[in-house]
Each structure stands twice: as C-alpha cells, then as structure tokens.
Design a protein around this motif. Structure first.
Motif, short mmCIF file in Angstrom:
data_model
loop_
_atom_site.label_atom_id
_atom_site.label_comp_id
_atom_site.label_asym_id
_atom_site.label_seq_id
_atom_site.Cartn_x
_atom_site.Cartn_y
_atom_site.Cartn_z
N PHE A 182 0.84 -1.19 0.00
CA PHE A 182 0.00 0.00 0.00
C PHE A 182 0.88 1.24 0.00
CE2 PHE A 182 -2.21 -3.40 2.31
CZ PHE A 182 -3.33 -3.54 1.51
N SER A 183 0.44 2.26 -0.71
CA SER A 183 1.24 3.48 -0.84
C SER A 183 1.51 4.13 0.50
CB SER A 183 0.52 4.47 -1.78
OG SER A 183 -0.79 4.77 -1.28
N LEU A 184 0.58 3.99 1.47
CA LEU A 184 0.78 4.59 2.79
C LEU A 184 1.93 3.94 3.53
CD1 LEU A 184 -0.20 6.45 5.09
CD2 LEU A 184 -1.75 4.62 5.79
N VAL A 185 2.14 2.65 3.30
CA VAL A 185 3.15 1.91 4.05
C VAL A 185 4.53 2.02 3.42
CG1 VAL A 185 3.77 -0.38 4.91
CG2 VAL A 185 1.37 0.32 4.86
N ARG A 186 4.62 2.21 2.10
CA ARG A 186 5.92 2.19 1.42
C ARG A 186 6.89 3.25 1.96
NH1 ARG A 186 2.86 1.65 -3.65
NH2 ARG A 186 2.71 -0.58 -4.17
N PRO A 187 6.46 4.51 2.18
CA PRO A 187 7.41 5.48 2.75
C PRO A 187 7.90 5.09 4.14
CG PRO A 187 5.50 6.61 1.81
CD PRO A 187 5.18 5.15 1.84
N VAL A 188 7.00 4.52 4.95
CA VAL A 188 7.40 4.06 6.28
C VAL A 188 8.44 2.95 6.17
CG1 VAL A 188 6.59 3.05 8.44
CG2 VAL A 188 5.15 4.70 7.22
N ALA A 189 8.19 2.01 5.24
CA ALA A 189 9.13 0.91 5.04
C ALA A 189 10.49 1.43 4.57
CB ALA A 189 8.56 -0.08 4.02
N TRP A 190 10.49 2.45 3.71
CA TRP A 190 11.76 3.01 3.21
C TRP A 190 12.54 3.66 4.34
CZ3 TRP A 190 13.96 7.87 3.04
CH2 TRP A 190 15.10 7.99 2.23
N VAL A 191 11.86 4.45 5.17
CA VAL A 191 12.54 5.14 6.28
C VAL A 191 13.11 4.11 7.26
CG1 VAL A 191 12.18 6.61 8.30
CG2 VAL A 191 11.19 7.25 6.10
N LEU A 192 12.29 3.13 7.65
CA LEU A 192 12.73 2.17 8.65
C LEU A 192 13.83 1.25 8.11
CD1 LEU A 192 9.37 1.13 10.36
CD2 LEU A 192 10.97 2.92 11.01
N GLY A 193 13.89 1.07 6.79
CA GLY A 193 14.91 0.22 6.20
C GLY A 193 16.13 0.94 5.73
N HIS A 194 16.20 2.27 5.92
CA HIS A 194 17.35 3.04 5.46
C HIS A 194 18.59 2.65 6.28
CE1 HIS A 194 19.93 6.50 4.57
NE2 HIS A 194 19.18 6.68 3.49
N PRO A 195 19.77 2.55 5.62
CA PRO A 195 20.99 2.15 6.34
C PRO A 195 21.29 3.03 7.55
CG PRO A 195 21.36 2.04 3.98
CD PRO A 195 20.00 2.65 4.16
N ALA A 196 21.06 4.34 7.44
CA ALA A 196 21.33 5.22 8.59
C ALA A 196 20.42 4.87 9.77
CB ALA A 196 21.14 6.68 8.19
N MET A 197 19.16 4.58 9.47
CA MET A 197 18.24 4.23 10.54
C MET A 197 18.59 2.88 11.14
SD MET A 197 15.91 5.93 12.02
CE MET A 197 15.53 7.13 10.75
N LEU A 198 19.05 1.95 10.30
CA LEU A 198 19.46 0.65 10.81
C LEU A 198 20.68 0.76 11.72
CD1 LEU A 198 19.00 -1.57 7.62
CD2 LEU A 198 17.47 -1.36 9.58
N TRP A 199 21.61 1.67 11.36
CA TRP A 199 22.79 1.88 12.21
C TRP A 199 22.38 2.48 13.55
CZ3 TRP A 199 25.37 6.30 14.14
CH2 TRP A 199 26.60 6.02 14.75
N LEU A 200 21.48 3.45 13.50
CA LEU A 200 20.97 4.02 14.75
C LEU A 200 20.25 2.96 15.57
CD1 LEU A 200 19.66 7.47 13.47
CD2 LEU A 200 21.57 7.11 15.05
N GLY A 201 19.58 2.04 14.89
CA GLY A 201 18.95 0.94 15.60
C GLY A 201 19.96 0.06 16.30
N ALA A 202 21.12 -0.13 15.67
CA ALA A 202 22.17 -0.96 16.27
C ALA A 202 22.70 -0.35 17.56
CB ALA A 202 23.31 -1.17 15.27
N ILE A 203 22.78 0.98 17.61
CA ILE A 203 23.32 1.65 18.82
C ILE A 203 22.19 2.21 19.69
CG2 ILE A 203 25.43 2.26 17.58
CD1 ILE A 203 24.40 5.19 17.61
#
Length: 391
Positions: free
Chosen positions: A286-307
């Motif tokens: 769904f178009s509403l979910v795709r931007p959320v999925a992109w933000v949460l899957g971004h490498p910078a966000m994943l690195w912040l998730g690691a720390i």
C-alpha cells in the motif's frame, strides 16, 4: 511460508524511537520562541509513547529469543544480563558522577520549577543514596510503591526506568514460556494474560491511595504494550489477526484512559503506530506503508537501531554534563546556549553510544547462543536470509 528472519525494519524502528526520545529529552531545556515552542512541544513531547513502542518490540522479540533456549530459564536470563547489564552499569556510574556535580539548573535561569525539564533531570543526588544505588543496581526501581521510595524509578538514571520494566518482563515471560510453551496456543494465552493484567492494574491504580500505587515502571502498568508485541509474534506463526486487533484496541483504550481531551489521542497512538510498523515489515503493498518501510529500512536508521540501547541510556547524563559546561561558557545566554548545547548533545550522545556499542555491547553480544531455526512466518511476512530476529 518462509523462516522468520531478522526483522530489519523493526531494527530501524528502534533507531527512530531512540532518536525521538532523545529529542524529547533535549527540547524542554531550550528557550524556544512562544509559537515555535508550542509546535516543538506538540511534535516531540511524547517520549513516553515512544518507550511504549519499545515495550511492544520487546514483546515480539523476546518470545522469539526465548524459543532458542527451549525453556531453559536460567540460560535465557543469563544471556539477557550479558546483553544489557555491562552498558547499563557503565552509564549508571557515569550518571551518578554527573549528578554529584553542579546542578545545571543554576546556569539555565529560564527554567522554572514547574517546567517539564524538572521532570526529566533531578536536582541532585537523591537521599538515601545507598538505597537508590541498590535498587538501580538490581533493577528493582520499578517495583517499589510510591510511598516507600518516591520517584525511585527516575532518581539516578531516568531512562533506566524502562529497563526495570523490561527485566521484570524477561523474568515473567521466561517462567511462563517454560510452562506454556511458545507455540500458537501458548502465545495466545500469554497475550490474553498480559491484557487481563493490564486491565486489573488500571483498576487498581484508580482505587488505592497514591502512596500504595506502583510507579509507571511496574510491569503490570505496561503489560498491554507487551501484549501487542506477543500478539505480533503469534500472528507471524500464522493467523492470529483477530487477537492482534483485539490487543490493539484494548491497548488504545487503556492508554487513552490515562489522559483527557486532545492528550487522549497521543496516549492512544502507539498501538496504531505499532500496526503500521508491522505492516511495513511485511511486503509493502500500500502506498501509505511504502514510505514508512523506506525510512525504517534506510541504512542510517538501521545503524541508529544498532546503537539504540546505549543511545537511549546515555543521552540524559551527556546532556546534563554538557549543560553545566556550556552554561558557564555562554554566561547563561539563552540563544548562545541553545545554539551550542542542542547540536553538541545530539552529536556527543550518538558518539558516546557508538563507543559503548562497539567497545562493550558487541563484545558481550558475541557470546550469545547461535541462532536456531524458528517457526514459519505467516504468508507474506517479510524476512531476510540472516535467519534470526532482532534482539
């Protein structure tokens, strides 16, 4: 039907939540212009709601992690202790040292006793100090009634209140899963039990005097958010959508019951955001979910998730210590203080969290048990080839 792999976008959610909570800890200390201040308050004053989502994440992740230990309670708790306690004790010692120093409120004359900032930082070391140190060292600060040790959950290291809640959850869930198991039936029972406990806790708080009420960090007070996480784990095993929906509705109603007016909306939002995050973890259609999925899957966000774990703990003492130094450097000029303190607190908190993560956290994480095969995911559930869940 594919194995439940690492939930990368939920790792990204960890990073987003940690940054949001950190911004919520910074904003109240900056003297914003009136209009801008109201906008900032509306945007970042819901840090407790962010922590509620951390609890939902734990509900999902921990029941999956417990499955690896095949009912061995001691081994599971030892692994969680290795994962959490080394960083926690380092930051706790740092926080006590900072608290023993000069009060930052002396160099921020624009703050008044009734401001939210005074609810985030303590004025100084609590008394009796040895009691507070003992309850923090054992993570019992969330289990003591208000009348016995007021504000025990925030006395030394404010963010650690949720760690006390998490540890209570680990102990309880380990015992219950060793008895009930981690299959679909067992997870359904655990979800319903958590919801029942949350309802009883809300009724208890409305009936007893304040001195006999338990702090927010007491596990039953947050049980509804763990329930929606366990319900998500149940759903990933196939079916369980009705259980998930019921859990979300009850969590929303319980959250809204703690507020009135527009504040009810903020209290009711975390379960809905959780549903959106779960939808983003699955294949976004769904178009509403795709931007959320992109933000949460971004490498910078994943690195912040690691720390995210050390970042969540360390930002408060870092900001407090910097406030004293910068307040003196700028002679308490509000504009210069804000221009220096805000960005430096962000940068130094992230830097300190990265050091804690790579120097301490990852070394103890490598000692955990290797991952094993997990139950199949529900059709369409997103997964990766790493073969383990976020933990």
């Amino acid at each position: 039907m594919s194995p439940l792999g690492r939930l990368h976008r939920l790792d990204g959610l960890r990073g987003l939540l940690a940054v949001y909570v950190m911004l919520g800890h910074i904003a109240p200390f900056i003297p914003w212009p009136p209009v801008l201040g109201r906008i900032v308050e509306a945007l970042v004053s819901h840090g407790l709601a962010g922590v509620d989502l951390f609890f939902a994440l734990s509900g999902l992740v921990i029941v999956q992690s417990m499955s690896r230990f095949e009912g061995r309670v001691t081994a599971f708790l030892a692994a969680r202790a290795r994962r959490l306690l080394p960083v926690y004790f380092v930051v706790l010692i740092f926080a006590i040292v900072v608290l023993a120093g000069p009060s930052p409120f002396a160099v921020m004359p624009w703050l008044h006793p009734g401001d939210p900032a005074h609810q985030i930082w303590q004025a100084g070391l609590p008394r009796p100090l040895w009691v507070h140190v003992a309850v923090h060292a054992t993570l019992l600060q969330g289990t003591i009634p208000q009348g016995l040790l007021p504000d025990a959950e925030f006395a030394l290291l404010g963010p650690a209140w949720s760690l006390s809640t998490e540890w209570q959850f680990y102990v309880v869930i380990a015992v219950l899963m060793a008895w009930a198991g981690g299959d679909r039936r067992g997870l359904t029972g655990l979800t319903l039990l958590c919801l029942a406990v949350a309802v009883v806790s809300r009724c208890y708080a409305g009936l007893v005097p304040f001195d006999w009420q338990f702090p927010r960090a007491f596990l039953p007070n947050e049980a509804a958010y763990f329930a929606i996480g366990i319900a998500a784990a149940r759903m990933w095993r196939g079916g369980g959508i009705g259980l998930m929906g019921m859990s979300v509705v009850i969590a929303m109603l319980l959250g809204a019951s703690h507020a009135s007016g527009l504040a009810m909306l903020g209290k009711a939002l975390p379960p809905l955001i959780w549903v959106l995050a779960i939808a983003a973890q699955r294949t976004p259609r769904f178009s509403l979910v795709r931007p959320v999925a992109w933000v949460l899957g971004h490498p910078a966000m994943l690195w912040l998730g690691a720390i995210s774990y050390p970042l969540y703990l360390v930002n408060e003492p870092v900001g407090r210590g910097l406030a004293v130094v910068i307040g003196r450097m700028t002679a308490s000029d509000p504009v210069m203080f804000s221009l220096l303190w805000g960005p430096l607190t962000l940068a130094m908190s992230i830097g300190a969290a990265a050091i804690l993560h790579y120097a301490i956290e990852t070394r103890f994480m490598r000692r955990r048990m290797p991952p094993v095969s997990l139950p199949a995911a529900a059709p369409g559930a997103g997964s990766s080839s790493s073969g383990r869940v976020a933990g």
